[in-house]
Design a protein around this motif. Structure first.
Motif, PDB file in Angstrom:
ATOM      1  N   LYS A  69      56.172  88.612 -23.074  1.00 56.21           N
ATOM      2  CA  LYS A  69      54.852  89.216 -23.117  1.00 56.21           C
ATOM      3  C   LYS A  69      54.048  88.919 -21.858  1.00 56.21           C
ATOM      4  O   LYS A  69      53.234  89.717 -21.440  1.00 56.21           O
ATOM      5  N   VAL A  70      54.295  87.743 -21.245  1.00 50.35           N
ATOM      6  CA  VAL A  70      53.422  87.324 -20.174  1.00 50.35           C
ATOM      7  C   VAL A  70      54.013  87.565 -18.797  1.00 50.35           C
ATOM      8  O   VAL A  70      53.313  87.809 -17.852  1.00 50.35           O
ATOM      9  N   CYS A  71      55.309  87.490 -18.689  1.00 50.96           N
ATOM     10  CA  CYS A  71      55.914  87.582 -17.365  1.00 50.96           C
ATOM     11  C   CYS A  71      57.107  88.535 -17.368  1.00 50.96           C
ATOM     12  O   CYS A  71      58.254  88.110 -17.347  1.00 50.96           O
ATOM     13  N   SER A  73      57.975  90.576 -15.030  1.00 48.61           N
ATOM     14  CA  SER A  73      58.559  90.822 -13.716  1.00 48.61           C
ATOM     15  C   SER A  73      59.292  89.580 -13.221  1.00 48.61           C
ATOM     16  O   SER A  73      59.035  88.477 -13.677  1.00 48.61           O
ATOM     17  N   SER A  75      60.486  86.323 -11.216  1.00 52.18           N
ATOM     18  CA  SER A  75      59.929  85.229 -10.425  1.00 52.18           C
ATOM     19  C   SER A  75      61.054  84.269 -10.118  1.00 52.18           C
ATOM     20  O   SER A  75      62.145  84.373 -10.673  1.00 52.18           O
ATOM     21  N   ALA A  98      55.619  86.409  -8.588  1.00 55.03           N
ATOM     22  CA  ALA A  98      54.839  86.504  -9.826  1.00 55.03           C
ATOM     23  C   ALA A  98      53.578  87.345  -9.661  1.00 55.03           C
ATOM     24  O   ALA A  98      52.819  87.498 -10.617  1.00 55.03           O
ATOM     25  N   ASN A 101      52.223  90.063 -12.166  1.00 55.67           N
ATOM     26  CA  ASN A 101      51.613  89.628 -13.421  1.00 55.67           C
ATOM     27  C   ASN A 101      50.171  89.172 -13.256  1.00 55.67           C
ATOM     28  O   ASN A 101      49.531  88.784 -14.234  1.00 55.67           O
ATOM     29  N   TYR A 102      49.664  89.214 -12.027  1.00 52.65           N
ATOM     30  CA  TYR A 102      48.351  88.626 -11.786  1.00 52.65           C
ATOM     31  C   TYR A 102      47.246  89.305 -12.591  1.00 52.65           C
ATOM     32  O   TYR A 102      46.381  88.637 -13.178  1.00 52.65           O
ATOM     33  N   SER A 104      47.240  90.935 -15.476  1.00 57.74           N
ATOM     34  CA  SER A 104      47.228  90.601 -16.904  1.00 57.74           C
ATOM     35  C   SER A 104      46.845  89.146 -17.126  1.00 57.74           C
ATOM     36  O   SER A 104      46.107  88.814 -18.061  1.00 57.74           O
ATOM     37  N   TRP A 105      47.319  88.258 -16.259  1.00 58.62           N
ATOM     38  CA  TRP A 105      46.997  86.843 -16.425  1.00 58.62           C
ATOM     39  C   TRP A 105      45.530  86.554 -16.123  1.00 58.62           C
ATOM     40  O   TRP A 105      44.889  85.778 -16.823  1.00 58.62           O
ATOM     41  N   TRP A 136      53.421  78.408 -19.426  1.00 59.72           N
ATOM     42  CA  TRP A 136      54.589  79.042 -20.039  1.00 59.72           C
ATOM     43  C   TRP A 136      55.752  78.052 -20.112  1.00 59.72           C
ATOM     44  O   TRP A 136      56.417  77.910 -21.142  1.00 59.72           O
TER      45      TRP A 136
END
Length: 692
Positions: A69-71, A73, A75, A98, A101-102, A104-105, A136
């Motif tokens: 859900k969080v990452c 893509s 890394s 990373a 994902n910036y 959304s984070w 995470w």
């Protein structure tokens, strides 16, 4: 240790390898299965630390898998060993991969904490990436550990604050410790030359941070301090700063230490001092060519070093006190000469031509004299073998005299010795040079205090002063660090472990630490200037007294004092100060799992060990620590040395005029160190807050 992957340094400083711990291996593999690259290995240099303790008999907490859900893509995650002493394990994240994902984070960060990141602040954006990757990783690792482990994460500085915040926001079952080594707002305020400590309780923190465009960073640091189960800092003076600027009083003081294993030389440090001092002698003879009238046996070397923060590091007070000391030495007709170094990196164009010329001229003269000396020795031997008494005409030929005259002619100089060894990029506006000009310290023959400003870090490859910093410190007699803003102060601590006396202040963490552990710091070569409760002029007068008193000391007295100073090195060793960090972990566990420590008191500490995973602002370190074996000895305050005079200033002359007796001519035993009465075998912290 958890940190950021930089291939430029990883290639040389990390031994990449796969983790051997099953839970860690599963966590890394799970992140990689979500296209997160993880590098494992051993790191070669120092870094920031995050501590995680693993233990059984703890209620299980279930976690969601944050990976998909969080990452989504790819890394890069690197694991391995850091190639420094201790060979710690590291987990490094490549932040460049990373960035997708910036958005959304950062939105999740804003929704949960209300902290937004300006688009222009790239460093703060990287903090978001690093913090979310850390949270995470901790979440996955916590889930893989099952029911038994107790985890403790230790975050250092505001750069790691996002990881702590998200760990708490996601309710990950981890006990957290946050350490600030200096508040972010405090650094900015002191850089603006404000009356910092007298106005600590008057600052409008939100307004001050907003005016400096660091409000979002300030919020990250303050939120981390309030979210941590245990909040700590490195010194009493920084504790006062954090209490007013971050609005939370630290629970513990965790003083910084040094690894004295590679610097401590026991009985050899006096010999190393003499060897390094000879190298400084060689540089000084070249720097003052054409005006060399120093008696090197009665020359005292003082220095100040650090970042070029003119007021914060006390360079302004140092130069002012050197001017006063120069006047006092001239008024008393002292034959002592002080050579004062200032080692601050600044913008330069190149080396000063006169400085280079002086070293070259003296080198040529020395080579010529050595050649003539060898020829004279051979001639004396030849004449003696022939049964003749050599005469002056037989020893020195006309060519030798001509060579000497040429070298002596080249050694002449009408200009005064240079103050600075380099060509400054902005000479007219440099604050140190302007104050030196204002104090009229121009290195004239009548001055008893000579100034040398070296605007570059020391290096063995330098054509001027070919010494590294450690060797230079060993060769000096006194380090002077009258800092105004110094949360800890490694420079006086480095002097101490090398047996070199130093001057510090009660506004530095090191000074506060020594005041609390020594009944008479001056007897041990630690001079503490009061910059907190005295005016600027009174502090300058006190520092001048210290410097003048040191100049009046005989060679024997300085040797005894260096022995006492070196014996304090164990007080600053990490092997002793690590107990403060152990106490912090115990307190974090006690606040989150009090039943855990109660239960373990009935279990043999040998059969049950606690697993600790450390993490600083940039890295995470893995280590095993037994939290139940914390020394609980009573507080110890070192007394005055047995051999010290009855008054800390009794070694000063009763009259400002010197006696006819030559103190340096006295015969002394170098093994006579004047028993300091220092026995560090049973030392413990005098800070009651550090004992849990």
């Amino acid at each position: 240790m958890i940190g950021i992957c930089n291939e430029k340094y990883v290639a040389m400083e990390v031994d990449k390898m796969e983790p051997t711990m099953p839970q860690m291996k599963k966590t890394v593999d799970l992140m990689r299965s979500q296209n997160i690259g993880v590098v494992t290995g051993r790191w070669l240099i120092e870094g920031t630390v995050l501590h995680v303790c693993s233990r059984h008999n703890v209620k299980r907490v279930f976690f969601f898998n944050y990976g998909p859900k969080v990452c989504p893509s790819p890394s890069t995650v690197v694991t391995g060993r850091w190639l420094i002493e201790g060979y710690p394990k590291v987990v490094l994240f490549d932040l460049d991969t990373a960035w997708p994902n910036y958005n959304s984070w950062s939105w999740e960060m804003f929704e949960k904490t209300g902290i937004g990141i300006p688009d222009h602040d790239t460093e703060a954006k990287k903090c978001i990436l690093f913090g979310f990757l850390t949270a995470w990783f901790l979440g996955e690792f916590r889930a893989q550990c099952g029911e038994k482990p107790v985890l403790v994460a230790h975050f250092h500085e505001w750069l790691s604050g996002v990881g702590l915040l998200m760990t708490r926001m996601r309710q990950i079952d981890v006990s957290t410790v946050f350490t600030t080594h200096a508040t972010l707002l405090g650094r900015y305020l002191c850089a603006a030359n404000v009356d910092f400590y007298n106005n600590l309780d008057k600052f409008e923190c939100d307004t001050e941070a907003g005016n400096r465009q660091i409000y979002h960073r300030y919020c990250m640091e303050r939120a981390a301090a309030h979210s941590a189960h245990v909040f700590s800092t490195v010194s009493d003076i920084t504790s006062l700063e954090a209490q007013h600027l971050l609005k939370r009083k630290p629970d513990l003081i965790l003083p910084n230490g040094l690894s004295i294993k590679n610097t401590q030389c026991l009985h050899e440090f006096q010999n190393l001092h003499a060897i390094a001092k000879d190298k400084i002698h060689n540089f000084v003879t070249g720097h003052f060519y054409g005006h060399f009238d120093l008696n090197l046996d009665k020359t005292v070397y003082m220095f100040i070093a650090g970042r070029y923060e003119y007021s914060n590091k006390g360079a302004d007070m140092y130069i002012e006190c050197l001017s006063r000391l120069n006047h006092r030495l001239k008024m008393t007709n002292s034959d002592t000469t002080v050579v004062a170094f200032l080692i601050f990196p600044a913008a330069t164009n190149n080396f000063n031509v006169e400085s280079l010329r002086g070293q070259a001229v003296v080198k040529q003269l020395k080579e010529t004299v050595d050649a003539i000396k060898n020829n004279v020795g051979n001639k004396v031997l030849d004449q003696c073998l022939r049964g003749r008494m050599p005469t002056n005409d037989d020893l020195l030929e006309r060519d030798d005299l001509i060579k000497l005259k040429r070298c002596m002619y080249a050694n002449q100089s009408t200009a005064l010795p240079p103050i600075v060894t380099h060509n400054m990029a902005d000479d007219a506006n440099d604050p140190i040079l302007n104050q030196i000009r204002s104090a009229k310290l121009f290195n004239s023959k009548s001055d008893r205090v000579k100034i040398i400003f070296h605007p570059e870090f020391l290096s063995q490859t330098s054509p001027l002063l070919s010494m590294d910093y450690d060797e230079f410190v060993r060769g000096c007699h006194l380090g002077v660090f009258p800092s105004y803003y110094e949360p800890w102060g490694y420079t006086p601590a480095e002097c101490t472990v090398k047996g070199i006396p130093s001057v510090t202040t009660n506004l530095s963490g090191f000074g506060c630490f020594m005041q609390s552990h020594l009944s008479d710091p001056e007897a041990y070569g630690i001079y503490i200037v009061d910059r907190r409760f005295k005016s600027g002029d009174e502090s300058c007068h006190q520092l001048t007294d210290y410097l003048y008193h040191f100049c009046r000391m005989s060679r024997r007295e300085r040797i005894i004092q260096r022995n006492r100073t070196e014996r304090l090195s164990e007080l600053l060793d990490w092997s002793r100060l690590s107990m403060y960090y152990t106490n912090a972990r115990r307190l974090a566990i006690d606040r989150t799992r009090p039943e855990f420590l109660e239960q373990q008191r009935s279990i043999s500490p040998v059969s049950h060990r606690v697993f600790v995973l450390p993490c600083l602002s940039c890295l995470v370190i893995l280590s095993y620590t037994n939290l139940l074996r914390v020394p609980q000895t009573a507080s110890v305050r070192l007394p005055r040395p047995y051999s010290a005079p009855s008054s800390p200033f009794s070694s000063r002359a009763a009259s400002p005029y010197q006696s006819d007796e030559d103190e340096d001519a006295k015969v002394f035993d170098e093994d006579d160190d004047g028993d300091s009465g220092l026995h560090t075998g049973n030392l413990a912290s005098t800070d009651s807050e550090s004992v849990v």
